[in-house]
Design a protein around this motif. Structure first.
Motif: not given
Length: 446
Positions: A423-446
């Motif tokens: 994106g652009w904020d006065g310069t060209y940005l190079s970042t890749i930011e990640a936002y966790q929108a959902s969570f996955r929980i693993y149950l024992p034996g699943s």
């Protein structure tokens, strides 16, 4: 809070935060990693009982923990090195420093309040845009790092060079970065970020270098319509990336030249909404059938619109924000491709902030709208709950100015992540930011 409650390293970081530098700059200065800087900041917030960089600096100044603009952390005379200072000045120094601290705090509060008021109270007329919306002019960068630190945003990687106005999709185990504009101009380069190994690879270049584009993926292929080329022409091309062969194909031409459009997919059909044809902003909805390799005009948007964002959920398409040639929009429209022309569109609750050049991703019944701080000061992103027709704010990794970024949803073992790229904020940005929108929980034996 006593000074000893913060470690020497935490004080070093806090002093640099007070100067406004980014996390990368702090990391380079102290020869530590950016993640280590973030970890220290979280500890600082906990110890000072604050939630942001601004609050941390204000509290630290109040409590005399850091030096700002000639202040002393140990209460020594600020005039001691001035040969003309009198003993009366020296005696008055603690009181003067105390007043200075409070004036500094009040000034910080006033600046923040003014920015908030400006962001919330801008009228439609004040959002009237001048200049070339299809090119970028150097400005004052708001910085690649967050204005506030939050646990659900994580800096995943950086591109070799900053980029804006490009297309991105998640395909297999890669996040693709296609075309767009860099400091060197319009590019046809295509990169793949392997998010599991956190490595980059160079893919087959797009045949035509274009910017102001978006893309959609279907059946191991990536469809990139139109674009704005190196000569400033708007094109009607459709170029298709075949991931299996790392090669590009050509599809049927668009009904008209187009760039700065919104794109999404519904029931195996690709919908391109609005955009700019080189002369006007359009209200057309183009539909592409990949099996037939044909385009049709299937509807008109409620407004002529460019630089908007579109997502699809169930059997509906949502068109959000954008620019109609005069002002930025906060509207959220729902489009039913199967309905009649009279009932196809339904206006939903608008965003709090008008946005243009933003990105949108849908996950688990919620639409995440990122960036769009073009003519308004960006303080937050917004999340739309489809079931309740309501909007809520969520933190932005970049504040102030951030537009013409790209975003996609990536499914990882821990859950769904919204990736926000460049994106652009006065310069060209190079970042890749990640936002966790959902969570996955693993149950024992699943």
């Amino acid at each position: 809070m006593a000074e000893n409650d913060l470690s020497k390293r935490e004080l070093e970081i806090l002093e640099r935060v007070a100067t406004g530098v980014t996390n990368q700059q702090i990391a380079l200065d102290l020869d530590i990693s950016v993640n280590t800087v973030k970890a220290h900041l979280r500890n600082i917030y906990a110890k000072l009982e604050v939630e942001s960089r601004t609050e941390a600096v204000m509290v630290a100044i109040q409590q005399g923990l850091i030096t700002v603009e000639g202040e002393s952390t140990d209460g020594q005379n600020a005039f001691a090195d001035d040969p003309e200072s009198s003993s009366e000045q020296a005696a008055d120094t603690p009181r003067a420093i105390s007043r200075l601290k409070w004036w500094y705090v009040l000034l910080c509060v006033a600046i923040v309040a003014a920015l908030v008021v400006a962001a919330l109270l801008l009228t439609d007329d004040s959002r009237h845009i001048t200049g070339d919306p299809f090119g970028d002019e150097p400005g004052v960068a708001s910085g690649e790092q967050p204005g506030q630190e939050h646990l659900r945003w994580e800096l995943r990687s950086t591109m070799e060079e900053g980029r804006a106005r490009f297309a991105t999709v998640a395909l297999g185990d890669l996040v693709l970065v296609i075309g767009g504009t860099t400091e060197q101009g319009v590019t046809n380069s295509v990169l793949g970020y392997a998010y599991e190994s956190k490595t980059w690879q160079e893919l087959a270049s797009k045949p035509t270098a274009v910017t102001n584009i978006s893309a959609i993926t279907l059946d191991d292929r990536v469809y990139v319509p139109g674009g704005y080329d190196t000569d400033g022409r708007v094109l009607d091309i459709l170029e298709i990336y075949d991931a299996a062969n790392d090669a590009w194909l050509t599809g049927a031409s668009l009904p008209s030249p187009l760039c700065a459009y919104a794109i999404t997919i519904q029931n195996g059909l690709i919908y391109v909404l609005g955009g700019w044809d080189g002369v006007n902003y359009l209200d057309d909805v183009f539909c592409y059938d990949p099996e037939q390799d044909t385009w049709t005009v299937v509807a008109q948007c409620p407004s002529s619109i460019g630089f908007g964002a579109a997502v699809s959920d169930d059997s509906r398409i949502y068109l959000i924000g954008g620019f109609d040639g005069q002002q930025e929009l906060a509207n959220c429209w729902m489009f039913d491709p199967a309905a009649s022309a009279e009932t196809a569109w339904e206006e939903k609750s608008p965003m709090e902030m008008a946005r243009r050049g933003h990105a949108a991703v849908v996950s688990d019944g919620k639409i995440y709208v990122l960036g769009g701080g073009w003519s308004e000061y960006l303080l937050y992103n917004e999340r739309y709950d489809i079931a309740t027709n309501t909007w809520a704010r969520f933190e932005s990794p970049i504040i102030g100015t951030w537009y013409n970024l790209a975003a996609t949803l990536v499914d990882e073992p821990e859950g769904g992540y919204v990736y926000a790229l460049g994106g652009w904020d006065g310069t060209y940005l190079s970042t890749i930011e990640a936002y966790q929108a959902s969570f996955r929980i693993y149950l024992p034996g699943s």
